[in-house]
Motif scaffolding. Structure first.
Motif, PDB file in Angstrom:
ATOM      1  N   LEU A   7       0.823  -1.214   0.000  1.00  0.00           N
ATOM      2  CA  LEU A   7       0.000   0.000   0.000  1.00  0.00           C
ATOM      3  C   LEU A   7       0.855   1.263   0.000  1.00  0.00           C
TER       4      LEU A   7
ATOM      5  N   GLU B 212       0.429   4.131  -2.811  1.00  0.00           N
ATOM      6  CA  GLU B 212       0.159   5.542  -2.505  1.00  0.00           C
ATOM      7  C   GLU B 212       1.184   6.452  -3.177  1.00  0.00           C
TER       8      GLU B 212
ATOM      9  N   VAL C 109      -8.283   2.998  -1.462  1.00  0.00           N
ATOM     10  CA  VAL C 109      -8.379   1.672  -0.864  1.00  0.00           C
ATOM     11  C   VAL C 109      -9.416   1.784   0.241  1.00  0.00           C
TER      12      VAL C 109
ATOM     13  N   ILE D 111     -10.237  -3.225   3.706  1.00  0.00           N
ATOM     14  CA  ILE D 111      -9.072  -4.060   4.003  1.00  0.00           C
ATOM     15  C   ILE D 111      -9.454  -4.993   5.138  1.00  0.00           C
TER      16      ILE D 111
ATOM     17  N   PHE E 121      -7.232  -6.399   0.325  1.00  0.00           N
ATOM     18  CA  PHE E 121      -7.733  -5.023   0.257  1.00  0.00           C
ATOM     19  C   PHE E 121      -8.253  -4.743  -1.144  1.00  0.00           C
TER      20      PHE E 121
ATOM     21  N   VAL F 233      -8.883  -2.115  -4.200  1.00  0.00           N
ATOM     22  CA  VAL F 233      -8.381  -0.892  -4.824  1.00  0.00           C
ATOM     23  C   VAL F 233      -9.427  -0.397  -5.816  1.00  0.00           C
TER      24      VAL F 233
END
Length: 378
Positions: A208, A212, A236, A239, A254, A256
């Motif tokens: 993640l 990002e 996101v 999770i 998670f 997206v």
């Protein structure tokens, strides 16, 4: 306003009374609309399918004024989002302070009421080109009905007005909508002995962090100033992972979500996810993750100079705009139309208890749709 409002309000009341939450069938609404359209001389065709829960769904394509490609299609989705049980009048149209309240009144049964009235008032002898009315299913859960129309090649038109609550502002472009689930695998073990396992949650955290960074850099290199924000966004929103506070987690998942600008390939984020996975495997050979693409919906970008966009801008007195949320305009574009999104109500009051449509916008929308029929079909 007083001339057409009572009839529009009556039709909207009947539409709202039909519970077309996406989990339920939309057949009663289609039957209601089809009866009105056929009584006015339309030839209607149903496209039936069964959703994943075994519920029957129907798309309706009705044409008047000849065969072949329609000059204009009026498009509305029949399904609604669920409503809170505490909203006891969700299926009963109520009026207050110039507003009509009810589930779907804004999104998009208000537009459907206007489209039905405008279309059924047309004298077939005056039509020089076919007029089409399209009602779709399951827009709220992934544009499912509209995609099935594309697959079957149904609903071809030169111009399309896609109903959504835009406060009567023509929306010529919208971003796409895409989803993927990333499954990160670790190795379970006792939390007191970290070296005996591998934390899937820590691994997901590293994934993640890189995502990002790329969302803030690479995805902002391509921009379209017509949108706000002008770049592809990434979120996101879900999770989950782990079994207990004292167990090294063996799995983490998670979701997206990304909304690509129309000029960018929506698969770009999928490729970035795969690049991140490969980089993490290079850094840690035991790293294991899988990317599952769930949805890839492109955006649409109809030129501001398109005839249907200019017409609605002239009639509404509002300049064309863009939105970040998804619509069925890309599917109508795939079927060959210059598509624009337009309708009464404000998207900011949709999907909530107390959803409403202003009565004056309802009347204006019906009048503008009637003029659109005259412009493109007569």
């Amino acid at each position: 306003m007083t001339d057409t409002l009572p009839a529009l309000r009556a039709t909207l009341a009947e539409l709202v009374a039909l519970d077309t939450t996406s989990a339920r069938t939309n057949v009663p609404l289609v039957e209601y609309a089809q009866a009105k359209l056929e009584a006015a001389g339309f030839t209607a065709e149903r496209q039936r399918y069964t959703d994943g829960a075994g519920v029957e769904k129907v798309n309706l394509v009705a044409v008047k004024g000849g065969t072949g490609r329609a000059a204009l299609a009026l498009v509305g989705h029949t399904d609604c989002v669920p409503y809170d049980a505490a909203w006891t009048e969700a299926l009963k149209l109520t009026e207050k302070d110039g507003r009509l309240y009810g589930r779907g009144a804004c999104d998009t049964k208000g537009f459907i009421a206007c489209a039905l009235h405008a279309a059924t008032r047309v004298d077939a002898s005056r039509l020089k080109a076919p007029l089409m009315v399209i009602l779709t299913a399951d827009e709220e859960i992934g544009l499912v009905g509209a995609k099935k129309l594309v697959d079957a090649g149904l609903g071809r038109a030169r111009h399309a007005i896609v109903g959504e609550p835009t406060s009567l502002r023509p929306v010529r472009a919208n971003k796409g909508y895409c989803l993927a689930e990333v499954e990160v695998v670790g190795k379970e073990g006792h939390s007191a002995y970290p070296e005996t396992g591998a934390s899937a949650i820590f691994r997901a955290g590293r994934f993640l962090h890189r995502l990002e960074q790329l969302a803030r850099t690479v995805l902002r290199e391509e921009q379209d100033d017509a949108f706000q924000p002008p770049y592809t966004t990434v979120n996101v929103g879900l999770i989950q992972g782990g079994k207990a506070k004292n167990v090294i987690p063996g799995e983490c998942r998670f979701t997206v979500e990304w909304r690509p600008i129309p000029g960018q390939r929506p698969e770009k984020v999928t490729e970035l996810l795969e690049t991140i996975r490969q980089e993490l495997v290079k850094d840690e050979p035991a790293f294991e993750a899988r990317v599952h693409v769930l949805r890839i919906d492109r955006g649409v970008n109809t030129p501001a100079e398109a005839e249907v966009v200019r017409f609605l801008a002239e009639q509404s007195g509002k300049a064309p705009d863009t939105v970040a949320f998804g619509t069925e305009a890309p599917q109508l574009t795939a079927l060959g139309a210059e598509a624009v999104v337009f309708g009464p109500g404000d998207i900011r009051v949709a999907h909530q208890t107390g959803e409403f449509v202003p009565m004056d916008e309802l009347v204006r929308c019906e009048a503008i749709l009637s003029k659109a029929i005259e412009r493109f079909c007569m």
